[in-house]
Design a protein around this motif. Sequence first.
Motif, mmCIF file in Angstrom:
data_model
loop_
_atom_site.group_PDB
_atom_site.id
_atom_site.type_symbol
_atom_site.label_atom_id
_atom_site.label_comp_id
_atom_site.label_asym_id
_atom_site.label_seq_id
_atom_site.Cartn_x
_atom_site.Cartn_y
_atom_site.Cartn_z
ATOM 1 N N THR A 175 -22.053 179.252 44.572
ATOM 2 C CA THR A 175 -22.073 178.470 43.340
ATOM 3 C C THR A 175 -20.769 178.700 42.620
ATOM 4 O OG1 THR A 175 -24.462 178.719 43.151
ATOM 5 C CG2 THR A 175 -23.271 178.079 41.161
ATOM 6 N N GLY A 176 -20.118 177.621 42.222
ATOM 7 C CA GLY A 176 -18.867 177.770 41.492
ATOM 8 C C GLY A 176 -17.894 176.668 41.829
ATOM 9 N N THR A 177 -16.644 176.914 41.533
ATOM 10 C CA THR A 177 -15.584 175.925 41.711
ATOM 11 C C THR A 177 -14.498 176.506 42.603
ATOM 12 O OG1 THR A 177 -15.993 175.040 39.507
ATOM 13 C CG2 THR A 177 -13.878 174.492 40.505
ATOM 14 N N ILE A 178 -14.033 175.728 43.566
ATOM 15 C CA ILE A 178 -12.874 176.108 44.362
ATOM 16 C C ILE A 178 -11.726 175.209 43.943
ATOM 17 C CG2 ILE A 178 -11.867 176.183 46.668
ATOM 18 C CD1 ILE A 178 -14.569 176.848 47.773
ATOM 19 N N THR A 179 -10.605 175.807 43.557
ATOM 20 C CA THR A 179 -9.441 175.032 43.133
ATOM 21 C C THR A 179 -8.366 175.144 44.200
ATOM 22 O OG1 THR A 179 -9.932 175.507 40.817
ATOM 23 C CG2 THR A 179 -7.720 174.728 41.321
ATOM 24 N N MET A 180 -7.881 173.993 44.666
ATOM 25 C CA MET A 180 -6.806 173.969 45.656
ATOM 26 C C MET A 180 -5.755 172.977 45.194
ATOM 27 S SD MET A 180 -8.961 173.943 49.187
ATOM 28 C CE MET A 180 -8.635 175.409 50.118
ATOM 29 N N GLN A 181 -4.523 173.282 45.526
ATOM 30 C CA GLN A 181 -3.413 172.406 45.151
ATOM 31 C C GLN A 181 -2.726 171.895 46.405
ATOM 32 O OE1 GLN A 181 -0.677 174.140 42.392
ATOM 33 N NE2 GLN A 181 0.834 172.540 42.637
ATOM 34 N N LEU A 182 -2.542 170.577 46.474
ATOM 35 C CA LEU A 182 -1.843 169.945 47.586
ATOM 36 C C LEU A 182 -0.543 169.354 47.074
ATOM 37 C CD1 LEU A 182 -4.819 167.972 49.188
ATOM 38 C CD2 LEU A 182 -3.919 170.174 49.911
ATOM 39 N N THR A 183 0.523 169.579 47.809
ATOM 40 C CA THR A 183 1.811 168.975 47.474
ATOM 41 C C THR A 183 2.126 167.921 48.528
ATOM 42 O OG1 THR A 183 2.587 171.053 46.501
ATOM 43 C CG2 THR A 183 4.255 169.400 47.067
ATOM 44 N N VAL A 184 2.271 166.664 48.082
ATOM 45 C CA VAL A 184 2.548 165.560 48.993
ATOM 46 C C VAL A 184 4.035 165.214 48.907
ATOM 47 C CG1 VAL A 184 1.998 163.181 49.610
ATOM 48 C CG2 VAL A 184 0.203 164.686 48.712
ATOM 49 N N SER A 185 4.720 165.232 50.031
ATOM 50 C CA SER A 185 6.145 164.921 50.063
ATOM 51 C C SER A 185 6.358 163.424 49.857
ATOM 52 C CB SER A 185 6.737 165.355 51.410
ATOM 53 O OG SER A 185 8.052 164.828 51.557
ATOM 54 N N GLY A 186 7.246 163.089 48.926
ATOM 55 C CA GLY A 186 7.577 161.691 48.689
ATOM 56 C C GLY A 186 8.414 161.094 49.810
ATOM 57 N N THR A 188 8.270 162.208 53.342
ATOM 58 C CA THR A 188 7.579 162.125 54.626
ATOM 59 C C THR A 188 6.103 161.792 54.486
ATOM 60 O OG1 THR A 188 7.003 164.484 54.631
ATOM 61 C CG2 THR A 188 9.160 163.869 55.525
ATOM 62 N N GLY A 189 5.545 161.984 53.291
ATOM 63 C CA GLY A 189 4.114 161.763 53.106
ATOM 64 C C GLY A 189 3.268 162.923 53.572
ATOM 65 N N ALA A 190 3.908 164.000 54.057
ATOM 66 C CA ALA A 190 3.161 165.167 54.539
ATOM 67 C C ALA A 190 2.544 165.911 53.360
ATOM 68 C CB ALA A 190 4.087 166.093 55.323
ATOM 69 N N ALA A 191 1.337 166.403 53.573
ATOM 70 C CA ALA A 191 0.635 167.164 52.535
ATOM 71 C C ALA A 191 0.608 168.631 52.915
ATOM 72 C CB ALA A 191 -0.778 166.638 52.360
ATOM 73 N N ALA A 192 1.071 169.471 52.005
ATOM 74 C CA ALA A 192 1.032 170.923 52.210
ATOM 75 C C ALA A 192 -0.032 171.494 51.300
ATOM 76 C CB ALA A 192 2.392 171.533 51.906
ATOM 77 N N GLN A 193 -0.850 172.381 51.831
ATOM 78 C CA GLN A 193 -1.977 172.926 51.080
ATOM 79 C C GLN A 193 -1.699 174.360 50.674
ATOM 80 O OE1 GLN A 193 -5.889 172.152 52.763
ATOM 81 N NE2 GLN A 193 -6.487 174.233 52.302
ATOM 82 N N ALA A 194 -1.919 174.648 49.403
ATOM 83 C CA ALA A 194 -1.780 176.017 48.906
ATOM 84 C C ALA A 194 -3.140 176.458 48.393
ATOM 85 C CB ALA A 194 -0.745 176.079 47.789
ATOM 86 N N PRO A 195 -3.968 177.137 49.226
ATOM 87 C CA PRO A 195 -5.327 177.505 48.808
ATOM 88 C C PRO A 195 -5.302 178.511 47.679
ATOM 89 C CG PRO A 195 -4.794 178.541 50.894
ATOM 90 C CD PRO A 195 -3.646 177.619 50.562
ATOM 91 N N ARG A 196 -6.278 178.378 46.781
ATOM 92 C CA ARG A 196 -6.438 179.309 45.666
ATOM 93 C C ARG A 196 -7.729 180.067 45.863
ATOM 94 N NH1 ARG A 196 -3.180 178.395 41.511
ATOM 95 N NH2 ARG A 196 -4.625 179.236 39.989
ATOM 96 N N LYS A 197 -7.822 181.210 45.253
ATOM 97 C CA LYS A 197 -8.987 182.068 45.417
ATOM 98 C C LYS A 197 -10.241 181.388 44.875
ATOM 99 C CE LYS A 197 -10.656 186.719 44.330
ATOM 100 N NZ LYS A 197 -10.371 187.956 43.610
ATOM 101 N N PRO A 198 -11.338 181.328 45.687
ATOM 102 C CA PRO A 198 -12.565 180.708 45.200
ATOM 103 C C PRO A 198 -13.192 181.536 44.100
ATOM 104 C CG PRO A 198 -12.661 181.168 47.569
ATOM 105 C CD PRO A 198 -11.434 181.803 47.032
ATOM 106 N N ARG A 199 -13.884 180.862 43.176
ATOM 107 C CA ARG A 199 -14.681 181.547 42.144
ATOM 108 C C ARG A 199 -16.095 181.647 42.683
ATOM 109 N NH1 ARG A 199 -15.500 177.970 38.168
ATOM 110 N NH2 ARG A 199 -16.020 179.534 36.645
ATOM 111 N N ARG A 200 -16.612 182.849 42.826
ATOM 112 C CA ARG A 200 -17.958 183.013 43.377
ATOM 113 C C ARG A 200 -18.881 183.665 42.368
ATOM 114 N NH1 ARG A 200 -16.676 184.910 49.592
ATOM 115 N NH2 ARG A 200 -15.636 182.993 50.181
#
Length: 200
Positions: A175-186, A188-200
């Motif tokens: 139960t909780g929220t997982i926050t993740m941030q994706l950076t999309v290259s203008g 190439t269109g590639a998406a890089a994922q930077a996972p953040r610590k889940p709140r549990r």
Amino acid sequence: MTLAHLFTAGSCCRVLLLLQGCRAISPVWMSYYIDGCGQDLHCDSFHGPFAYVLSLTPWEGRVFTGGETLILQPQLLGSFWQSLNPNKGLELSDVVTLVEPHFNQLTVFDPRFPHGVRPVAGTRDPQKGRLVLHGWFTEPSPFFDGPLPESDALQHLNAALEPMFEQLQALPQVTGTITMQLTVSGETGAAAQAPRKPRR
């Protein structure tokens, strides 16, 4: 212009909205505490996944005692007896985290933790009491920000989210929220994922 508009217009608040994965902020509440005022322990996570307190209290020159935000320590939720040392006593600081409301300090915390305000004692003058703005970051959901058109951003965002959702289904239920941030290259269109610590 409302108090909420003034508060959310700041760049600091905008950054916090992005980092917490929330699209909005609740109406801003203003509270002041004078002699005898406090707040019992409570949980109000139904308002939003992150609570905030912005202090307008001239803390260093205060003429009262109390007024700290208190948040129950995580080890007391669910594993109190396992972590309890019967040969050692407990003080208030072992049970709760006390956050002094220094002027212009923004405190953000998980409102699922029981929290409250230590009773204020010593002044009945509203101009000399504990004064804060408080509320919640709300509407956690995938969203994008930047110069890419919405159609381009959604295409790559959806492509990156699908495998993430598949991985989440394999995890134990939490139960909780997982926050993740994706950076999309203008470029190439590639998406890089930077996972953040889940709140549990």
